[in-house]
Design a protein around this motif. Structure first.
Motif, PDB file in Angstrom:
ATOM      1  N   MET A 130       8.969  -7.275   0.278  1.00 17.81           N
ATOM      2  CA  MET A 130       7.936  -6.277   0.029  1.00 17.81           C
ATOM      3  C   MET A 130       7.651  -5.468   1.289  1.00 17.81           C
ATOM      4  N   LEU A 131       7.137  -4.280   1.054  1.00 22.29           N
ATOM      5  CA  LEU A 131       6.670  -3.456   2.162  1.00 22.29           C
ATOM      6  C   LEU A 131       5.147  -3.412   2.081  1.00 22.29           C
ATOM      7  N   TYR A 132       4.493  -3.919   3.102  1.00 22.92           N
ATOM      8  CA  TYR A 132       3.023  -3.848   3.128  1.00 22.92           C
ATOM      9  C   TYR A 132       2.629  -2.643   3.959  1.00 22.92           C
ATOM     10  N   ILE A 133       1.816  -1.762   3.374  1.00 21.97           N
ATOM     11  CA  ILE A 133       1.377  -0.571   4.100  1.00 21.97           C
ATOM     12  C   ILE A 133      -0.126  -0.625   4.308  1.00 21.97           C
ATOM     13  N   CYS A 134      -0.536  -0.576   5.557  1.00 22.65           N
ATOM     14  CA  CYS A 134      -1.962  -0.506   5.871  1.00 22.65           C
ATOM     15  C   CYS A 134      -2.303   0.946   6.148  1.00 22.65           C
TER      16      CYS A 134
END
Lengths: 312, 357
Positions: A130-134
């Protein structure tokens, strides 16, 4: 490796985050979401932590998301998406799904730096694809501008108000990108909506890398930053050009700065247009301003050295 | 003090806590209680106290655990989803017998729900929302005056019984402004805090813990807690009645629902309808005897709550079949209106007594 994509090509793609959402005029978050979703050539599934983006994009029966989207609570976007992604892998293994789907989580700085850090750390360590974007706007903007561990030094917030004695936040912000890179994940990066080509390239690269990825994207908030509604892109550009928000990536442990300002601007260029720092421009606050500049200089120098030690 | 002041409910709680000697507050942002941390973020500095914004609700209440063990009057506040996150620590605080005050400005649930006023956390507050056999004192204020008074009382009762105490408010009462008398705090005689952890030079160490692995140890601890709860039940019940004596129908409501119901009851009384209001101020201990004593076969009870019928169960248990108990409620953050209550009461009175409006 993802092909580079031109603005012309992007302009022909469908925007998967619809207008009509309730985010404030001039908010950075929807700009970021649009860019991220445009960047992908894959079908996407997104999870969202509680926050401005979540409450404003799913009011009553409506959704701004033209992709499958799941929201759970404040502290668990990464955990929720871990469940979704794992189930996807299982179904794929069983031959019940053949599509190549990518997973993205979106969280604000409160839901990522603070209450969501545990579940994010867990998801990264377990290695979910997954790509976690903050989207980092530097405070709890949804509940009324309370300080977070992403709030910059000297910013005025409702729970760390600037007054005659206290110059706003006196604690350093957490360097979350570094923390995430320390998980030894294959890809961690910082981006800014002002540098769209860099942002899009990073998202495309991240989605092509299997395993856990993290991106921290600066997201101007005119309500909390006390700035003009049309200054979001200008402010995010100034954040980059003052090296408050350096654009870099750490791929398999190797640091690379992806944008070096020709001339590093003084931090006051970034601070001055923002009302949350206005108390720092009184005559007796010079020392504090100097401290802010020194911290940024030090961190910028460290980052350059880090890059240099890999390029030699 | 005879001067009235105008203040928002949440800010009144914060100031009352300071006046009651609270010198430690840890919180976390959640609507609709943000005015409490925001107010205390500067107010605590003025009085030499501590304000900490934690990284989560879990952290905030466990900071309170630490501060309380050190002997300081400590408070945290949140709203429904945040209170759910605090439940583990509330069980620990009860088990370790640590005094503290917890404010819950309830919002609509379940899940993220909404940010409107609700009373759906009654079970969670009153029945012990965490694990294990424990109770906490629960106050249900219905005005800003009571927010002030009960917050002050909460700190005293927490210390007196060495127990967590909850102020169970809601989005309306926390957000509304109204004038009230900010009564001065007079500290009552309270037992010495001879159990705190403050360094044991020259004395035997104190132990504050919740782990009891020896044979029967934990049961002994539980017996001690149950004895305390019995004592609280005997001494700490607060309730009030309006127009109870000749009432044929008695509305039972707490908190903001009682405030709304009272306006309805007063209006109907003026029209000669024999209706009254019974309002539990403490939800634990619940005014069981008080309710039982006003019940008989000629009276009927209408429980009005902003939930699907939670206090209803305690009212039925208290009345124990002596009177008919009916229910009217709204859920999901919908606020009951006086007109809705009027209509409900009239429909019931009509059926039984044939009163014409």
């Amino acid at each position: 490796m993802a092909k580079p994509v031109t603005l012309k090509e992007l302009s022909k793609k469908e925007i998967l985050f619809a207008s009509g959402h309730r985010l404030c005029a001039g908010c950075g978050a929807p700009i970021i979401v649009k860019m991220v979703l445009l960047a992908s050539d894959y079908p996407l599934i997104a999870a969202n932590a509680t926050g401005c983006l979540e409450v404003s994009s799913c009011i009553s029966d409506y959704t701004a998301w033209k992709i499958p989207w799941i929201h759970n609570a404040f502290e668990n976007a990464a955990a929720t998406l871990s469940g979704v992604e794992t189930m996807y892998r299982s179904l794929k293994k069983q031959g019940k799904i053949d599509k190549d789907i990518k997973f993205i989580a979106f969280g604000g700085d409160g839901g990522t730096y603070d209450i969501g850090l545990q579940s994010l750390s867990g998801a990264m360590e377990r290695g979910h694809d997954m790509l976690y974007i903050c989207y980092d706007n530097g405070a709890y903007m949804n509940t009324g501008i309370q300080r977070s561990s992403a709030t910059p030094l000297g910013a005025d917030t409702t729970t760390r108000p600037a007054g005659s004695v206290v110059p706003g936040k006196t604690e350093q912000r957490k360097n979350l990108t570094k923390i995430m890179a320390a998980h030894n994940i294959p890809y961690a990066a910082q981006a800014s909506p002002s540098h769209w080509a860099d942002l899009v390239r990073k998202v495309r690269k991240a989605l092509d890398i299997p395993g856990p990825k993290f991106m921290n994207i600066i997201s101007p908030c005119n309500r909390g930053w006390r700035s003009r509604t049309d200054d979001a892109i200008m402010l995010s550009r100034l954040a980059v050009e003052t090296c408050y928000w350096p654009l870099y990536e750490i791929e398999n442990g190797v640091t690379k700065i992806t944008f070096k300002p020709r001339e590093k601007k003084p931090i006051i260029d970034f601070l001055k247009p923002q009302g949350r720092f206005k108390h720092l421009f009184k005559p007796d606050a010079e020392d504090f301003l100097k401290r802010i500049q020194d911290d940024i200089d030090k961190e910028w120098e460290r980052l350059q050295k880090e890059e240099a030690c890999f390029s030699s | 003090m005879k001067t009235r002041i105008l203040m928002k409910g949440n800010e009144a709680i914060a100031e009352a806590a300071v006046r009651a000697g609270c010198r430690f507050y840890a919180g976390y942002p959640i609507t609709p209680q943000n005015e409490i941390p925001e107010y205390l973020s500067w107010r605590m500095l003025e009085v030499g106290g501590v304000f900490i914004q934690a990284e989560s609700e879990l952290a905030a209440i466990n900071m309170v655990y630490g501060a309380s063990a050190a002997g300081i009057r400590a408070m945290t506040s949140s709203s429904s989803p945040g209170i759910s996150l605090k439940q583990e620590a509330i069980s620990f605080l009860a088990g370790a017998e640590l005094p503290c005050v917890i404010v819950n400005m309830q919002r609509g649930g379940p899940g993220l729900g909404n940010i409107s006023a609700s009373q759906a956390d009654y079970f969670q507050a009153v029945k012990g929302g965490g694990h294990g056999d424990y109770k906490i004192i629960v106050y249900a204020p219905y005005s800003v005056q009571e927010l002030w008074d009960l917050t002050i009382l909460a700190f005293d009762k927490a210390d007196e019984y060495r127990t967590p105490v909850m102020i169970l408010g809601d989005a309306i009462i926390g957000q509304m402004m109204e004038p009230f008398y900010p009564t001065d705090y007079k500290k009552p005689e309270l037992p010495d805090k001879d159990w705190i952890i403050d360094g044991c030079e020259g004395r035997l160490p104190h132990v504050i813990k919740t782990l009891y692995m020896g044979d029967g140890e934990l049961e002994m601890m539980n017996n001690k807690l149950q004895k305390k709860y019995k004592n609280i039940k005997n001494k700490e019940v607060i309730s009030e009645g309006h127009f109870i004596d000749d009432a044929e129908l008695i509305v039972v409501a707490f908190g903001i629902a009682a405030r709304i119901a009272l306006s309805s009851v007063i209006k109907l009384r003026r029209k000669g309808i024999k209706v009254g209001l019974f309002r539990p101020v403490t939800l634990f201990p619940f005014p069981e005897n008080e309710l039982f004593l006003i019940s008989d076969e000629n009276k009927r009870f209408l429980v009005v709550e902003m939930n699907a019928g939670q206090m209803l169960e305690d009212v039925k248990l208290a009345i124990n079949g002596r009177s008919e108990v009916l229910f009217y409620g709204r859920t999901g953050g919908m606020v009951v209106s006086p007109e809705e209550i009027d209509k409900k009461i009239l429909s019931l009175i009509d059926l039984k007594c044939n009163v014409k409006m």
